[in-house]
Design a protein around this motif. Sequence first.
Motif, PDB file in Angstrom:
ATOM      1  N   ALA A  28     -72.637 -27.744 -27.789  1.00 52.81           N
ATOM      2  CA  ALA A  28     -73.213 -29.511 -28.163  1.00 52.81           C
ATOM      3  C   ALA A  28     -72.741 -29.954 -27.233  1.00 52.81           C
ATOM      4  CB  ALA A  28     -73.652 -29.513 -29.020  1.00 52.81           C
ATOM      5  N   PRO A  29     -71.051 -30.268 -27.425  1.00 47.88           N
ATOM      6  CA  PRO A  29     -70.448 -31.577 -26.560  1.00 47.88           C
ATOM      7  C   PRO A  29     -71.171 -31.846 -25.351  1.00 47.88           C
ATOM      8  CG  PRO A  29     -68.723 -29.768 -27.371  1.00 47.88           C
ATOM      9  CD  PRO A  29     -70.499 -29.503 -27.215  1.00 47.88           C
ATOM     10  N   GLN A  30     -70.606 -32.728 -24.675  1.00 46.25           N
ATOM     11  CA  GLN A  30     -70.301 -33.174 -23.270  1.00 46.25           C
ATOM     12  C   GLN A  30     -68.893 -34.049 -23.854  1.00 46.25           C
ATOM     13  OE1 GLN A  30     -74.351 -34.529 -21.830  1.00 46.25           O
ATOM     14  NE2 GLN A  30     -72.908 -36.262 -20.291  1.00 46.25           N
ATOM     15  N   CYS A  31     -69.114 -34.725 -23.545  1.00 48.49           N
ATOM     16  CA  CYS A  31     -67.350 -35.725 -23.164  1.00 48.49           C
ATOM     17  C   CYS A  31     -66.847 -35.870 -24.163  1.00 48.49           C
ATOM     18  CB  CYS A  31     -68.283 -37.051 -23.086  1.00 48.49           C
ATOM     19  SG  CYS A  31     -68.158 -38.195 -24.790  1.00 48.49           S
ATOM     20  N   GLY A  32     -67.720 -35.535 -25.598  1.00 47.88           N
ATOM     21  CA  GLY A  32     -66.427 -34.589 -26.485  1.00 47.88           C
ATOM     22  C   GLY A  32     -66.458 -35.422 -27.545  1.00 47.88           C
ATOM     23  N   TRP A  33     -66.344 -37.057 -27.074  1.00 48.40           N
ATOM     24  CA  TRP A  33     -66.262 -37.644 -28.785  1.00 48.40           C
ATOM     25  C   TRP A  33     -66.542 -38.015 -29.765  1.00 48.40           C
ATOM     26  CZ3 TRP A  33     -62.259 -39.890 -28.440  1.00 48.40           C
ATOM     27  CH2 TRP A  33     -61.526 -41.473 -29.196  1.00 48.40           C
ATOM     28  N   CYS A  34     -67.678 -37.582 -29.790  1.00 47.09           N
ATOM     29  CA  CYS A  34     -68.500 -38.085 -31.317  1.00 47.09           C
ATOM     30  C   CYS A  34     -68.587 -36.319 -31.720  1.00 47.09           C
ATOM     31  CB  CYS A  34     -70.005 -38.096 -31.325  1.00 47.09           C
ATOM     32  SG  CYS A  34     -70.807 -36.731 -30.480  1.00 47.09           S
ATOM     33  N   MET A  35     -67.851 -35.742 -31.340  1.00 44.24           N
ATOM     34  CA  MET A  35     -68.627 -34.133 -31.685  1.00 44.24           C
ATOM     35  C   MET A  35     -67.767 -33.832 -33.279  1.00 44.24           C
ATOM     36  SD  MET A  35     -70.355 -32.637 -30.523  1.00 44.24           S
ATOM     37  CE  MET A  35     -71.622 -33.110 -29.012  1.00 44.24           C
ATOM     38  N   SER A  36     -66.273 -33.415 -33.572  1.00 46.67           N
ATOM     39  CA  SER A  36     -65.848 -33.257 -35.064  1.00 46.67           C
ATOM     40  C   SER A  36     -66.507 -33.782 -35.450  1.00 46.67           C
ATOM     41  CB  SER A  36     -64.258 -34.247 -34.984  1.00 46.67           C
ATOM     42  OG  SER A  36     -64.274 -35.583 -34.493  1.00 46.67           O
TER      43      SER A  36
ATOM     44  N   TYR B  39     -74.138 -41.407 -33.838  1.00 45.71           N
ATOM     45  CA  TYR B  39     -75.002 -41.762 -32.494  1.00 45.71           C
ATOM     46  C   TYR B  39     -73.949 -40.265 -31.647  1.00 45.71           C
ATOM     47  CZ  TYR B  39     -76.105 -46.427 -34.185  1.00 45.71           C
ATOM     48  OH  TYR B  39     -76.634 -47.247 -34.827  1.00 45.71           O
ATOM     49  N   CYS B  40     -74.424 -40.114 -30.825  1.00 47.56           N
ATOM     50  CA  CYS B  40     -74.077 -39.520 -28.946  1.00 47.56           C
ATOM     51  C   CYS B  40     -74.335 -40.216 -28.456  1.00 47.56           C
ATOM     52  CB  CYS B  40     -74.608 -37.862 -29.487  1.00 47.56           C
ATOM     53  SG  CYS B  40     -74.319 -37.147 -27.720  1.00 47.56           S
ATOM     54  N   ARG B  41     -73.206 -40.792 -27.547  1.00 44.80           N
ATOM     55  CA  ARG B  41     -73.023 -41.235 -26.962  1.00 44.80           C
ATOM     56  C   ARG B  41     -73.802 -41.122 -25.712  1.00 44.80           C
ATOM     57  NH1 ARG B  41     -67.852 -44.439 -26.183  1.00 44.80           N
ATOM     58  NH2 ARG B  41     -67.111 -42.386 -26.733  1.00 44.80           N
ATOM     59  N   CYS B  42     -74.188 -39.466 -25.129  1.00 43.18           N
ATOM     60  CA  CYS B  42     -74.046 -38.849 -24.184  1.00 43.18           C
ATOM     61  C   CYS B  42     -75.188 -37.840 -24.759  1.00 43.18           C
ATOM     62  CB  CYS B  42     -72.942 -37.822 -23.960  1.00 43.18           C
ATOM     63  SG  CYS B  42     -71.524 -38.022 -23.024  1.00 43.18           S
ATOM     64  N   GLY B  43     -76.099 -38.515 -25.642  1.00 43.58           N
ATOM     65  CA  GLY B  43     -77.431 -38.055 -25.686  1.00 43.58           C
ATOM     66  C   GLY B  43     -77.900 -36.654 -25.954  1.00 43.58           C
ATOM     67  N   SER B  44     -76.307 -35.641 -26.642  1.00 47.72           N
ATOM     68  CA  SER B  44     -77.112 -34.657 -27.320  1.00 47.72           C
ATOM     69  C   SER B  44     -77.303 -33.657 -28.051  1.00 47.72           C
ATOM     70  CB  SER B  44     -75.333 -33.614 -26.901  1.00 47.72           C
ATOM     71  OG  SER B  44     -74.349 -34.067 -25.964  1.00 47.72           O
ATOM     72  N   TYR B  45     -78.089 -34.480 -28.158  1.00 53.99           N
ATOM     73  CA  TYR B  45     -79.244 -34.167 -30.180  1.00 53.99           C
ATOM     74  C   TYR B  45     -80.345 -33.051 -29.974  1.00 53.99           C
ATOM     75  CZ  TYR B  45     -78.051 -39.000 -30.627  1.00 53.99           C
ATOM     76  OH  TYR B  45     -76.987 -40.602 -30.997  1.00 53.99           O
TER      77      TYR B  45
HETATM   78  S1  FES Z   1     -70.729 -35.662 -26.668  1.00 51.02           S
HETATM   79 FE1  FES Z   1     -70.194 -37.439 -25.430  1.00 51.02          FE
HETATM   80  S2  FES Z   1     -70.197 -39.124 -27.070  1.00 51.02           S
HETATM   81 FE2  FES Z   1     -71.511 -37.072 -28.092  1.00 51.02          FE
END
Ligand code: FES
Length: 151
Positions: A95-103, A132-138
């Motif tokens: 699921a994570p791309q950059c991971g920022w939103c994941m927690s 929000y997920c800035r990477c669009g991992s929805y």
């Molecule tokens: S994985 Fe990058 S902001 Fe959600």
Amino acid sequence: MKITINRKEYSVNEHELDRKLLWFLRDELGLVGTRYGCGAGLCGACTVLVDGQPYRSCITPIGAVADGQLVETVEGLGSKQKLHPVQRAFIEEQAPQCGWCMSGQMMMAVSLLNNNPTPTDTEIEEFMTQNYCRCGSYNRLRRAVKRASRY
Ligand code: FES
Ligand code: FES
């Protein structure tokens, strides 16, 4: 006052009750899994659970949760030895791309599944897009929550 975080009790000074929960978690307790994003209650990166419900810790004063409520952060979900089903599913679906939103996303997923153990795809999408997920991992997020619902 006392505040219970991940099943441990901490003391909070009266003069700190207006301080935002996010900064108490990160700066006082070193629980840096809870992320800072917008700081305005909009993005959900800072989501924690309070009595099982999602709260945006960047706008939540400590005083609002230091009265017997149970606060849960991503650090309280599982351990390296025994991951929480949501953590397992997020890894397995990548699921994570950059991971920022994941927690924050994982805390949302836990809250959703606690209240609705078998959500439909539409219910997952509607609930999870509050964050929000800035990477669009929805799409991967939807699959991960669905997978977790089967564990
Ligand atoms: S994985 Fe990058 S902001 Fe959600
Ligand atoms: S950092 Fe709290 S909602 Fe964005």
